[in-house]
Design a protein around this motif. Structure first.
Motif, short mmCIF file in Angstrom:
data_model
loop_
_atom_site.label_atom_id
_atom_site.label_comp_id
_atom_site.label_asym_id
_atom_site.label_seq_id
_atom_site.Cartn_x
_atom_site.Cartn_y
_atom_site.Cartn_z
N GLY A 72 6.89 12.85 7.58
CA GLY A 72 7.99 12.23 8.31
C GLY A 72 8.83 11.37 7.39
O GLY A 72 8.83 11.54 6.17
N TRP A 73 9.54 10.44 8.00
CA TRP A 73 10.49 9.61 7.26
C TRP A 73 10.25 8.13 7.53
O TRP A 73 9.67 7.76 8.55
N THR A 74 10.69 7.30 6.62
CA THR A 74 10.63 5.86 6.80
C THR A 74 11.98 5.28 6.38
O THR A 74 12.88 6.01 5.97
N VAL A 75 12.10 3.96 6.49
CA VAL A 75 13.38 3.30 6.23
C VAL A 75 13.34 2.52 4.92
O VAL A 75 12.32 1.91 4.59
N ASN A 76 14.42 2.58 4.19
CA ASN A 76 14.55 1.81 2.95
C ASN A 76 14.83 0.35 3.31
O ASN A 76 15.95 -0.01 3.67
N ALA A 77 13.80 -0.49 3.20
CA ALA A 77 13.93 -1.91 3.56
C ALA A 77 14.81 -2.66 2.58
O ALA A 77 15.20 -3.81 2.85
N GLY A 81 0.81 -1.22 0.00
CA GLY A 81 0.00 0.00 0.00
C GLY A 81 0.84 1.26 0.00
O GLY A 81 0.44 2.28 0.56
N ASN A 82 2.04 1.17 -0.61
CA ASN A 82 2.95 2.33 -0.68
C ASN A 82 3.38 2.83 0.69
O ASN A 82 3.60 4.02 0.90
N THR A 83 3.52 1.90 1.65
CA THR A 83 3.96 2.29 3.00
C THR A 83 5.39 1.86 3.28
O THR A 83 6.04 2.43 4.16
N ILE A 84 5.89 0.86 2.54
CA ILE A 84 7.25 0.36 2.76
C ILE A 84 8.08 0.58 1.50
O ILE A 84 7.71 0.13 0.41
N TYR A 85 9.19 1.27 1.67
CA TYR A 85 10.08 1.57 0.54
C TYR A 85 11.12 0.46 0.44
O TYR A 85 11.83 0.15 1.41
N TYR A 86 11.23 -0.15 -0.74
CA TYR A 86 12.18 -1.24 -0.95
C TYR A 86 12.89 -1.03 -2.28
O TYR A 86 12.35 -1.27 -3.35
N ASN A 87 14.11 -0.53 -2.19
CA ASN A 87 14.90 -0.24 -3.39
C ASN A 87 16.36 -0.58 -3.10
O ASN A 87 17.07 0.18 -2.44
N LYS A 88 16.81 -1.72 -3.62
CA LYS A 88 18.18 -2.17 -3.39
C LYS A 88 19.20 -1.24 -4.03
O LYS A 88 20.36 -1.18 -3.59
#
Length: 376
Positions: free
Chosen positions: A344-349, A323-330
């Protein structure tokens, strides 16, 4: 006011704040983000998106309010801490389901309209901005030095007063003002509050630093304006974290002095103060900043003449999951990035440090919640 009422009120207040944040986040996002989906800025005020936005707000209220009432009554009737935590998480999950439904509606609309499929998309990189000294962007980190002085002062005061404490001394008080928790006198037990203050200060400094470390995104339509907004945005939230740090320090200081029997306060007064200071005061300030500032400083007024380019920022929805809540970009070396929904900010998983961060947070959450299942 008994424990049942207080626990029920806290749960209701927490859930009300959760709904308020969901509603506020809709308009606090950047102009090219709607319910977590990247859209052309020119479509922000389209009739379709306005309709989805109104339905989203209505769904939050019509579903949220009845659930808040039912959950608060259950917590009052049963009054177990584990139930409190379970229902709070259950409510957050319900909140997420409401968001997810309308997030998918926007995504479907975007595909149908083929937004960002034909327009020119650009990625702007300002190497000077990326490498700019954090001290020039953020308020001075020296503000946190006072916290270490407070921690040191508390530790010294506690050691000096160690001999005056009885073998068993109260460390927790009920709503009736009577002690209901005791500890055996030892240096570890009398230094527990200074250690908690120290840990909290370290967490606050990490949060402060992560703002400066986070990815600096520039809008290609107005690069210079975007850069100024981003700098102001980071400064404001940096000041907010420093403010929160000292609110928490004051609360810990009062608790420490009462535990060491240096001051005697009526918990009937102190408890409401703590609840108001932490839950209401801090949240109100946070929501107000979100509304006035917006994500990335999108609501801030910038005095600069900068003609907008007829381009759009790159469509990066494929890097956002759940749902566009978790950022995943290697491929992105950034560990911290701005949220797609909310402020705010989130973490690149997708990064190694991001994975470690998520694992640590999950372990901390488990260790914090599991003991509550054994406490009434």
């Amino acid at each position: 006011m008994n424990d049942r009422i207080v626990l029920s009120l806290i749960s209701a207040l927490t859930m009300i704040i959760s709904v308020a944040v969901q509603v506020v986040s809709l308009n606090a996002s950047k102009k090219d983000i709607f319910l977590g989906i990247r859209i052309p800025e020119s479509e922000r005020n389209s009739s379709e998106l306005k309709s989805i936005g109104k339905k989203y707000i209505a769904a939050n209220l019509t579903i949220g309010i009845p659930v808040i009432v039912v959950f608060s009554v259950l917590i009052y009737k049963i009054a177990y801490l584990w139930l409190f935590m379970v229902l709070i998480f259950a409510f957050m999950f319900v909140d997420f389901l409401v968001y997810y439904r309308y997030n998918r509606m926007v995504s479907k609309l975007k595909n149908e309209k083929k937004w960002l499929k034909t327009k020119r998309q650009v990625v702007v990189i300002d190497t000077n901005f990326s490498k700019e000294n954090q001290n020039k962007i953020m308020p001075s980190a020296w503000w946190f030095s006072i916290s270490f002085l407070i921690v040191a002062a508390c530790a010294i005061i506690n050691i000096i007063n160690y001999s005056k404490l009885p073998y068993r001394f109260p460390t927790h008080w009920g709503l009736d003002g009577k002690p209901n928790g005791y500890s055996t006198k030892s240096y570890i037990n009398v230094l527990i509050f200074p250690l908690m203050q120290l840990l909290m200060t370290v967490i606050m400094i990490f949060s402060y630093k992560s703002i400066g470390w986070s990815k600096k995104e520039i809008n290609p339509r107005n690069p210079e304006e975007s850069k100024i907004r981003s700098i102001k945005f980071r400064k404001i939230w940096g000041i907010y974290i420093i403010f929160i740090n000292y609110i928490m320090q004051i609360i810990f200081l009062i608790e420490d002095l009462q535990t060491m029997q240096i001051i005697k306060l009526d918990t009937k007064i102190i408890l409401p103060f703590i609840i108001i200071a932490i839950v209401v005061g801090v949240t109100v300030v946070s929501v107000t900043i979100s509304i006035k500032v917006g994500q990335g400083g999108s609501k801030l007024k910038v005095d600069i003449e900068n003609k907008a380019q007829d381009v759009d920022i790159r469509d990066d929805d494929r890097f956002w999951k759940f749902g566009n809540t978790i950022y995943y970009n290697k491929e992105d070396p950034s560990v911290f990035v701005e949220k797609r929904f909310g402020v705010g900010w989130t973490v690149n998983a997708g990064s190694t440090l991001g994975k470690i961060f998520y694992i640590v947070m999950i372990l901390i959450l488990i260790c914090s919640v599991v003991p509550l299942f054994f406490v009434k």
